[in-house]
Design a protein around this motif. Structure first.
Motif, PDB file in Angstrom:
ATOM      1  N   GLN A   1      42.749  53.252 -43.793  1.00  9.97           N
ATOM      2  CA  GLN A   1      41.758  54.295 -44.048  1.00  9.97           C
ATOM      3  C   GLN A   1      41.835  55.454 -43.071  1.00  9.97           C
ATOM      4  OE1 GLN A   1      39.857  54.135 -46.957  1.00  9.97           O
ATOM      5  NE2 GLN A   1      41.442  52.572 -47.138  1.00  9.97           N
ATOM      6  N   LEU A   2      42.794  55.414 -42.174  1.00 14.40           N
ATOM      7  CA  LEU A   2      42.885  56.465 -41.153  1.00 14.40           C
ATOM      8  C   LEU A   2      44.030  57.446 -41.415  1.00 14.40           C
ATOM      9  CD1 LEU A   2      42.013  54.425 -37.952  1.00 14.40           C
ATOM     10  CD2 LEU A   2      40.572  56.030 -39.222  1.00 14.40           C
ATOM     11  N   LYS A   3      44.424  57.586 -42.650  1.00 13.79           N
ATOM     12  CA  LYS A   3      45.421  58.607 -42.998  1.00 13.79           C
ATOM     13  C   LYS A   3      44.801  59.995 -42.851  1.00 13.79           C
ATOM     14  CE  LYS A   3      47.823  55.485 -46.069  1.00 13.79           C
ATOM     15  NZ  LYS A   3      48.046  55.115 -47.457  1.00 13.79           N
ATOM     16  N   THR A   4      43.491  60.053 -43.030  1.00 14.70           N
ATOM     17  CA  THR A   4      42.740  61.277 -42.759  1.00 14.70           C
ATOM     18  C   THR A   4      41.735  60.951 -41.655  1.00 14.70           C
ATOM     19  OG1 THR A   4      41.093  60.758 -44.452  1.00 14.70           O
ATOM     20  CG2 THR A   4      42.963  62.143 -45.126  1.00 14.70           C
ATOM     21  N   PRO A   5      41.372  61.919 -40.834  1.00 16.48           N
ATOM     22  CA  PRO A   5      40.460  61.643 -39.715  1.00 16.48           C
ATOM     23  C   PRO A   5      39.116  61.081 -40.190  1.00 16.48           C
ATOM     24  CG  PRO A   5      41.501  63.781 -39.449  1.00 16.48           C
ATOM     25  CD  PRO A   5      41.847  63.308 -40.831  1.00 16.48           C
TER      26      PRO A   5
ATOM     27  N   TYR B   1      35.346  59.240 -38.545  1.00 16.46           N
ATOM     28  CA  TYR B   1      34.554  58.791 -37.401  1.00 16.46           C
ATOM     29  C   TYR B   1      34.002  57.410 -37.752  1.00 16.46           C
ATOM     30  CZ  TYR B   1      30.574  60.696 -40.044  1.00 16.46           C
ATOM     31  OH  TYR B   1      29.648  60.984 -41.012  1.00 16.46           O
ATOM     32  N   GLY B   2      33.462  56.723 -36.786  1.00 20.38           N
ATOM     33  CA  GLY B   2      33.082  55.328 -36.962  1.00 20.38           C
ATOM     34  C   GLY B   2      32.257  55.043 -38.197  1.00 20.38           C
TER      35      GLY B   2
ATOM     36  N   LEU C   1      43.491  49.846 -31.001  1.00 20.78           N
ATOM     37  CA  LEU C   1      44.510  50.563 -31.770  1.00 20.78           C
ATOM     38  C   LEU C   1      44.930  51.850 -31.064  1.00 20.78           C
ATOM     39  CD1 LEU C   1      43.100  50.065 -35.382  1.00 20.78           C
ATOM     40  CD2 LEU C   1      45.061  48.893 -34.335  1.00 20.78           C
ATOM     41  N   GLU C   2      43.975  52.493 -30.408  1.00 25.57           N
ATOM     42  CA  GLU C   2      44.306  53.713 -29.658  1.00 25.57           C
ATOM     43  C   GLU C   2      45.152  53.362 -28.430  1.00 25.57           C
ATOM     44  OE1 GLU C   2      42.204  57.888 -28.485  1.00 25.57           O
ATOM     45  OE2 GLU C   2      40.948  56.088 -28.366  1.00 25.57           O
ATOM     46  N   LYS C   3      44.818  52.291 -27.763  1.00 32.58           N
ATOM     47  CA  LYS C   3      45.588  51.855 -26.599  1.00 32.58           C
ATOM     48  C   LYS C   3      47.022  51.486 -27.003  1.00 32.58           C
ATOM     49  CE  LYS C   3      45.306  48.788 -22.643  1.00 32.58           C
ATOM     50  NZ  LYS C   3      44.568  47.724 -21.966  1.00 32.58           N
ATOM     51  N   GLN C   4      47.173  50.939 -28.208  1.00 33.74           N
ATOM     52  CA  GLN C   4      48.498  50.595 -28.727  1.00 33.74           C
ATOM     53  C   GLN C   4      49.225  51.815 -29.291  1.00 33.74           C
ATOM     54  OE1 GLN C   4      47.116  47.607 -31.515  1.00 33.74           O
ATOM     55  NE2 GLN C   4      47.789  45.948 -30.170  1.00 33.74           N
ATOM     56  N   GLU C   5      48.568  52.966 -29.235  1.00 37.80           N
ATOM     57  CA  GLU C   5      49.106  54.244 -29.706  1.00 37.80           C
ATOM     58  C   GLU C   5      49.337  54.279 -31.224  1.00 37.80           C
ATOM     59  OE1 GLU C   5      52.439  55.293 -27.235  1.00 37.80           O
ATOM     60  OE2 GLU C   5      51.186  55.397 -25.440  1.00 37.80           O
ATOM     61  N   LEU C   6      48.539  53.496 -31.952  1.00 38.05           N
ATOM     62  CA  LEU C   6      48.622  53.498 -33.414  1.00 38.05           C
ATOM     63  C   LEU C   6      47.668  54.530 -34.009  1.00 38.05           C
ATOM     64  CD1 LEU C   6      48.831  49.658 -34.094  1.00 38.05           C
ATOM     65  CD2 LEU C   6      50.691  51.315 -33.867  1.00 38.05           C
ATOM     66  N   VAL C   7      46.626  54.877 -33.260  1.00 34.80           N
ATOM     67  CA  VAL C   7      45.707  55.932 -33.680  1.00 34.80           C
ATOM     68  C   VAL C   7      45.467  56.866 -32.498  1.00 34.80           C
ATOM     69  CG1 VAL C   7      44.531  54.443 -35.356  1.00 34.80           C
ATOM     70  CG2 VAL C   7      43.562  54.728 -33.092  1.00 34.80           C
ATOM     71  N   THR C   8      45.070  58.072 -32.825  1.00 33.69           N
ATOM     72  CA  THR C   8      44.648  59.026 -31.798  1.00 33.69           C
ATOM     73  C   THR C   8      43.202  59.394 -32.115  1.00 33.69           C
ATOM     74  OG1 THR C   8      45.454  60.920 -33.064  1.00 33.69           O
ATOM     75  CG2 THR C   8      46.971  59.948 -31.457  1.00 33.69           C
ATOM     76  N   SER C   9      42.512  59.900 -31.116  1.00 34.17           N
ATOM     77  CA  SER C   9      41.131  60.295 -31.348  1.00 34.17           C
ATOM     78  C   SER C   9      40.870  61.653 -30.715  1.00 34.17           C
ATOM     79  CB  SER C   9      40.163  59.254 -30.773  1.00 34.17           C
ATOM     80  OG  SER C   9      40.207  59.256 -29.364  1.00 34.17           O
ATOM     81  N   SER C  10      39.864  62.309 -31.253  1.00 36.45           N
ATOM     82  CA  SER C  10      39.438  63.590 -30.700  1.00 36.45           C
ATOM     83  C   SER C  10      37.961  63.768 -30.996  1.00 36.45           C
ATOM     84  CB  SER C  10      40.251  64.739 -31.298  1.00 36.45           C
ATOM     85  OG  SER C  10      40.075  64.779 -32.699  1.00 36.45           O
TER      86      SER C  10
ATOM     87  N   VAL D   1      42.477  59.025 -36.215  1.00 39.08           N
ATOM     88  CA  VAL D   1      43.473  59.245 -37.262  1.00 39.08           C
ATOM     89  C   VAL D   1      44.751  58.520 -36.851  1.00 39.08           C
ATOM     90  CG1 VAL D   1      44.396  61.411 -36.291  1.00 39.08           C
ATOM     91  CG2 VAL D   1      44.494  61.011 -38.769  1.00 39.08           C
ATOM     92  N   LEU D   2      45.529  58.118 -37.857  1.00 44.66           N
ATOM     93  CA  LEU D   2      46.796  57.451 -37.578  1.00 44.66           C
ATOM     94  C   LEU D   2      47.735  58.363 -36.800  1.00 44.66           C
ATOM     95  CD1 LEU D   2      47.887  55.702 -40.913  1.00 44.66           C
ATOM     96  CD2 LEU D   2      47.202  54.598 -38.785  1.00 44.66           C
TER      97      LEU D   2
END
Length: 112
Positions: free
Chosen positions: A24-28, A30-31, A57-66, A79-80
């Protein structure tokens, strides 16, 4: 029996939630929007489960956040990443293979 079943069901769901969230994170998102998307598909997830999963997932670098601070309430969007997209594609293939194998195994169990 109920306690054992609950424990085994929790184990089974743990890995599938990761795949569901990534899908579900192909598009940005929020929780809360992510919780809604998943629930619309019949997958319930508690926020106490979701946020640690997103951080992992962010720590594993699979998603980024902003952060989006343009609205009255700041929201952190996930987002992925490129790596996350590649991992998702491989996980989907693995899921399809395992699902088919398990389906065949269980179908043979009842003689169908």
């Amino acid at each position: 029996m109920e306690e054992i079943l609950h424990s085994l069901t929790t184990e089974l769901r743990r890995g599938t939630l990761t795949l569901a969230v990534l899908s579900q994170l192909k598009t940005p998102q929020y929780g809360y929007s992510l919780v809604q998307l998943l629930e619309e598909s019949g997958i319930s997830i508690e926020q106490s489960t979701l946020y640690p999963l997103l951080r992992r997932l962010e720590k594993q670098e699979l998603v980024t956040s902003s952060w989006d601070t343009t609205e009255t309430r700041p929201r952190r969007y996930y987002v992925l990443s490129e790596l996350g997209s590649e991992v998702l594609a491989q996980l989907k293939l693995e899921w399809e293979k395992m699902s088919e194998e398990l389906y065949n195994l269980l179908r043979g169990e009842d003689g169908s």
